[in-house]
Design a protein around this motif. Structure first.
Motif, mmCIF file in Angstrom:
data_model
loop_
_atom_site.group_PDB
_atom_site.id
_atom_site.type_symbol
_atom_site.label_atom_id
_atom_site.label_comp_id
_atom_site.label_asym_id
_atom_site.label_seq_id
_atom_site.Cartn_x
_atom_site.Cartn_y
_atom_site.Cartn_z
ATOM 1 N N GLY A 104 -115.553 -49.379 6.696
ATOM 2 C CA GLY A 104 -115.609 -48.124 5.954
ATOM 3 C C GLY A 104 -116.678 -47.185 6.440
ATOM 4 N N GLY A 105 -116.837 -46.119 5.661
ATOM 5 C CA GLY A 105 -117.833 -45.120 5.993
ATOM 6 C C GLY A 105 -118.393 -44.480 4.741
ATOM 7 N N GLY A 106 -119.481 -43.758 4.917
ATOM 8 C CA GLY A 106 -120.134 -43.073 3.808
ATOM 9 C C GLY A 106 -120.516 -41.662 4.206
ATOM 10 N N TRP A 107 -120.268 -40.714 3.303
ATOM 11 C CA TRP A 107 -120.572 -39.312 3.539
ATOM 12 C C TRP A 107 -121.578 -38.817 2.511
ATOM 13 N N MET A 108 -122.606 -38.133 2.960
ATOM 14 C CA MET A 108 -123.597 -37.553 2.058
ATOM 15 C C MET A 108 -122.964 -36.403 1.282
ATOM 16 N N ARG A 109 -123.192 -36.412 -0.034
ATOM 17 C CA ARG A 109 -122.681 -35.372 -0.924
ATOM 18 C C ARG A 109 -123.792 -34.961 -1.889
ATOM 19 N N LYS A 110 -123.605 -33.822 -2.541
ATOM 20 C CA LYS A 110 -124.560 -33.360 -3.536
ATOM 21 C C LYS A 110 -123.793 -33.091 -4.831
ATOM 22 N N LYS A 150 -122.596 -31.470 -8.100
ATOM 23 C CA LYS A 150 -122.577 -30.065 -8.522
ATOM 24 C C LYS A 150 -123.428 -29.827 -9.763
ATOM 25 N N SER A 151 -123.382 -30.759 -10.711
ATOM 26 C CA SER A 151 -124.098 -30.548 -11.977
ATOM 27 C C SER A 151 -125.609 -30.741 -11.855
ATOM 28 N N SER A 152 -126.034 -31.792 -11.144
ATOM 29 C CA SER A 152 -127.467 -32.099 -11.092
ATOM 30 C C SER A 152 -128.133 -31.705 -9.776
ATOM 31 N N GLY A 153 -127.332 -31.540 -8.724
ATOM 32 C CA GLY A 153 -127.898 -31.241 -7.414
ATOM 33 C C GLY A 153 -128.438 -32.460 -6.695
ATOM 34 N N ARG A 154 -128.292 -33.644 -7.314
ATOM 35 C CA ARG A 154 -128.793 -34.875 -6.695
ATOM 36 C C ARG A 154 -127.851 -35.352 -5.602
ATOM 37 N N GLU A 155 -128.433 -35.927 -4.551
ATOM 38 C CA GLU A 155 -127.631 -36.443 -3.445
ATOM 39 C C GLU A 155 -127.132 -37.849 -3.733
ATOM 40 N N TYR A 156 -125.951 -38.158 -3.202
ATOM 41 C CA TYR A 156 -125.375 -39.492 -3.286
ATOM 42 C C TYR A 156 -124.517 -39.706 -2.042
ATOM 43 N N VAL A 157 -124.018 -40.910 -1.848
ATOM 44 C CA VAL A 157 -123.160 -41.226 -0.713
ATOM 45 C C VAL A 157 -121.770 -41.540 -1.246
ATOM 46 N N SER A 158 -120.767 -40.829 -0.754
ATOM 47 C CA SER A 158 -119.373 -41.077 -1.099
ATOM 48 C C SER A 158 -118.839 -42.127 -0.119
ATOM 49 N N LEU A 159 -118.377 -43.269 -0.650
ATOM 50 C CA LEU A 159 -117.948 -44.393 0.183
ATOM 51 C C LEU A 159 -116.437 -44.542 0.203
ATOM 52 N N PRO A 191 -104.866 -54.423 -0.394
ATOM 53 C CA PRO A 191 -104.032 -53.458 0.324
ATOM 54 C C PRO A 191 -104.449 -51.997 0.141
ATOM 55 N N ARG A 192 -105.260 -51.701 -0.859
ATOM 56 C CA ARG A 192 -105.661 -50.316 -1.134
ATOM 57 C C ARG A 192 -107.065 -50.026 -0.635
ATOM 58 N N ARG A 193 -107.300 -48.766 -0.372
ATOM 59 C CA ARG A 193 -108.664 -48.336 -0.064
ATOM 60 C C ARG A 193 -109.469 -48.299 -1.352
ATOM 61 N N ILE A 194 -110.750 -48.537 -1.217
ATOM 62 C CA ILE A 194 -111.663 -48.443 -2.354
ATOM 63 C C ILE A 194 -112.521 -47.196 -2.151
ATOM 64 N N TYR A 195 -112.533 -46.347 -3.161
ATOM 65 C CA TYR A 195 -113.370 -45.147 -3.148
ATOM 66 C C TYR A 195 -114.477 -45.351 -4.175
ATOM 67 N N ALA A 196 -115.713 -45.121 -3.763
ATOM 68 C CA ALA A 196 -116.850 -45.351 -4.650
ATOM 69 C C ALA A 196 -117.977 -44.388 -4.276
ATOM 70 N N ASN A 197 -118.979 -44.340 -5.124
ATOM 71 C CA ASN A 197 -120.179 -43.545 -4.864
ATOM 72 C C ASN A 197 -121.401 -44.449 -4.934
ATOM 73 N N LEU A 198 -122.316 -44.243 -4.036
ATOM 74 C CA LEU A 198 -123.589 -44.954 -4.023
ATOM 75 C C LEU A 198 -124.650 -43.942 -4.435
ATOM 76 N N ALA A 199 -125.281 -44.187 -5.569
ATOM 77 C CA ALA A 199 -126.243 -43.218 -6.103
ATOM 78 C C ALA A 199 -127.568 -43.896 -6.437
ATOM 79 N N PRO A 200 -128.671 -43.154 -6.315
ATOM 80 C CA PRO A 200 -129.960 -43.720 -6.699
ATOM 81 C C PRO A 200 -130.038 -43.939 -8.205
ATOM 82 N N VAL A 201 -130.722 -44.995 -8.608
ATOM 83 C CA VAL A 201 -130.931 -45.277 -10.023
ATOM 84 C C VAL A 201 -132.123 -44.436 -10.485
ATOM 85 N N LYS A 202 -131.903 -43.645 -11.514
ATOM 86 C CA LYS A 202 -132.952 -42.748 -12.012
ATOM 87 C C LYS A 202 -134.166 -43.565 -12.470
#
Length: 75
Positions: free
Chosen positions: A24-30, A32-41, A50-61
């Protein structure tokens, strides 16, 4: 991803197993509501189904260096 040549390529590549197979891969995103960065996986491998898994990797506040994977399984 030191070999990223265009915006469509992932910022991170995800490898698994003893043979370091790319799953897989991960893309940096921001957010919209908080402006915080996360990684879209995106993960895809026959061993995880058989299916792709879509997830987000985010920092724990409030927990420096800690992250959480957020996803919604379809099954």
């Amino acid at each position: 991803n030191g070999e990223k040549a265009s915006e469509g390529q992932p910022d991170y590549r995800i490898f698994a197993g003893e043979t370091s197979t790319e799953i897989g891969g991960g893309w940096m995103r921001k957010a919209k509501s908080s402006g915080r960065e996360y990684v879209s996986l995106t993960l895809a491998d026959p061993q995880i189904g058989p299916r792709r898994i879509y997830a987000n990797l985010a920092p724990v506040k409030g927990k420096k260096g800690r992250h959480v994977i957020l996803w919604n399984p379809r099954d």
